[in-house]
Write a protein that holds these residues in place. Structure first.
Motif, short mmCIF file in Angstrom:
data_model
loop_
_atom_site.label_atom_id
_atom_site.label_comp_id
_atom_site.label_asym_id
_atom_site.label_seq_id
_atom_site.Cartn_x
_atom_site.Cartn_y
_atom_site.Cartn_z
N SER A 84 0.90 -1.10 0.25
CA SER A 84 0.35 0.16 -0.08
C SER A 84 1.22 0.70 0.65
O SER A 84 0.05 2.27 0.03
N ARG A 85 2.28 1.13 0.46
CA ARG A 85 2.94 2.32 0.20
C ARG A 85 3.88 2.44 -1.12
O ARG A 85 4.59 3.43 -1.22
N ILE A 86 2.89 2.14 -2.10
CA ILE A 86 3.87 2.19 -3.43
C ILE A 86 2.84 1.93 -4.70
O ILE A 86 1.77 1.68 -4.66
N ASP A 87 3.40 3.70 -5.02
CA ASP A 87 2.14 4.08 -6.35
C ASP A 87 2.76 2.97 -7.16
O ASP A 87 1.83 2.50 -8.24
N THR A 88 4.06 3.34 -7.74
CA THR A 88 5.19 2.45 -9.11
C THR A 88 6.15 1.82 -8.68
O THR A 88 6.54 1.86 -7.52
N LEU A 89 6.28 0.27 -9.56
CA LEU A 89 7.58 -0.43 -8.85
C LEU A 89 8.29 0.05 -10.14
O LEU A 89 7.80 -0.60 -11.60
N THR A 90 9.79 0.04 -10.46
CA THR A 90 10.35 -0.36 -11.00
C THR A 90 11.56 -0.97 -10.86
O THR A 90 12.34 -0.20 -10.27
N LEU A 91 12.01 -2.08 -11.34
CA LEU A 91 13.38 -2.40 -11.67
C LEU A 91 14.01 -2.64 -12.25
O LEU A 91 13.76 -3.40 -13.89
N ALA A 92 15.45 -2.61 -12.24
CA ALA A 92 16.29 -2.68 -13.10
C ALA A 92 16.74 -3.67 -13.05
O ALA A 92 17.98 -3.46 -11.96
N ASP A 93 17.48 -4.54 -13.69
CA ASP A 93 18.69 -4.74 -13.95
C ASP A 93 19.56 -6.35 -12.51
O ASP A 93 19.69 -6.41 -11.91
N THR A 94 17.97 -5.94 -12.27
CA THR A 94 17.90 -7.19 -11.25
C THR A 94 17.13 -8.56 -11.17
O THR A 94 16.76 -9.08 -12.71
N SER A 95 17.38 -9.43 -9.96
CA SER A 95 16.81 -10.88 -9.81
C SER A 95 15.21 -11.23 -8.43
O SER A 95 16.07 -10.14 -8.06
N THR A 138 23.72 -10.32 -14.13
CA THR A 138 22.17 -10.79 -13.68
C THR A 138 21.88 -10.50 -15.75
O THR A 138 20.90 -9.70 -15.73
N PRO A 139 21.46 -11.76 -15.92
CA PRO A 139 21.29 -11.60 -17.25
C PRO A 139 20.13 -11.28 -17.39
O PRO A 139 19.02 -11.29 -16.67
N PRO A 140 19.39 -10.60 -18.81
CA PRO A 140 18.24 -9.68 -18.92
C PRO A 140 16.88 -10.90 -18.14
O PRO A 140 15.90 -10.48 -18.65
#
Length: 262
Positions: free
Chosen positions: A109-120, A216-218
């Motif tokens: 509930s505390r996140i409006d949007t989530l952006t995740l880059a180069d991660t697993s 961290t492969p695509p």
């Protein structure tokens, strides 16, 4: 600015010229908040931009005992409480993406949007030893021994040749990261795994991977996108630090993503 978060002095920078919605950036292992300088400048006119040094990194204190990614999620929640931020758009890169995933599960509930880059979403059993080796090397030899191989994973040769000043800043931060803090973070990432819980995340999600990312492969980031209903997946011509190497493209992607949900 410094604030005590769960017993650890934590450095943060708040840019709120625009006074808009909160937008929080979380850096990579061996990094600090400075990696987001350019992107923070890009978004600060329209958002209240928060950056901070994860425990054990930058000017944030190094704990004297092991911690988990769940602890890093709690740190973020406590920091947002201290700053009076009820909710935020959240961007995490590499280690920061793992913290962001955990936070999305702990505090949706505390996140409006989530952006995740180069991660697993977790470390496979056969890869756990890699984290143990990096932790051991940091403690035994210091950070300098890890710099060359790390930079070769993080940034393509073309980017390193074209942007030596940017590379030098990233190198300096990595080399001056606390070996103890780095090692503890390696062990936290070794034990992180939310692969079976990703389908619980019901948030607008953007995922970004670097085409040339060997660390961290695509496919690891694409797995996250496929596991979160409606998630967007983008592949950039970059190595591990795609939001930095392709900063203009990443900024455009993030801006468009946020515009449709603000």
């Amino acid at each position: 600015m410094q604030v005590n978060i769960n017993g650890i002095d934590t450095r943060y920078v708040l840019s709120n010229e625009g006074g808009g919605p909160w937008l929080t950036f979380i850096h990579q292992l061996g990094g600090d908040l400075s990696v987001w300088d350019q992107l923070a400048g890009y978004f600060r006119d329209d958002f209240t931009v928060l950056r901070y040094d994860v425990r054990g990194h930058g000017a944030t204190g190094v704990p004297d005992k092991p911690f988990s990614v769940a602890d890093l999620s709690r740190d973020l929640a406590t920091l947002l409480d201290a700053l009076g931020a009820p909710h935020t758009h959240l961007v995490g890169m590499s280690m920061g993406g793992m913290v962001a995933q955990q936070f999305a599960l702990d505090h949706p509930s505390r996140i409006d949007t989530l952006t995740l880059a180069d991660t697993s979403a977790g470390t496979a059993p056969e890869n756990r030893a890699v984290w143990d080796q990096r932790a051991a090397t940091a403690r035994r030899e210091g950070m300098a021994s890890l710099v060359p191989a790390t930079l070769s994973r993080w940034l393509t040769p073309d980017f390193q040749a074209a942007h030596p000043e940017a590379v030098e800043q990233i190198r300096e931060v990595l080399q001056h990261t606390s070996p103890a803090g780095y090692a503890l973070a390696c062990e936290a990432l070794r034990d992180f795994n939310v692969q079976e819980r990703l389908n619980e995340i019901r948030l607008p999600t953007l995922t970004v991977a670097g085409r040339h990312d060997t660390g961290t492969p695509p496919a690891a980031t694409e797995f996250i996108a496929k596991s979160i209903e409606g998630a967007q997946y983008e592949l950039l011509d970059a190595a591990h630090l795609a939001p930095i190497e392709q900063s203009h493209r990443f900024a455009a992607l993030l801006e468009t993503f946020l515009e449709t949900r603000v």
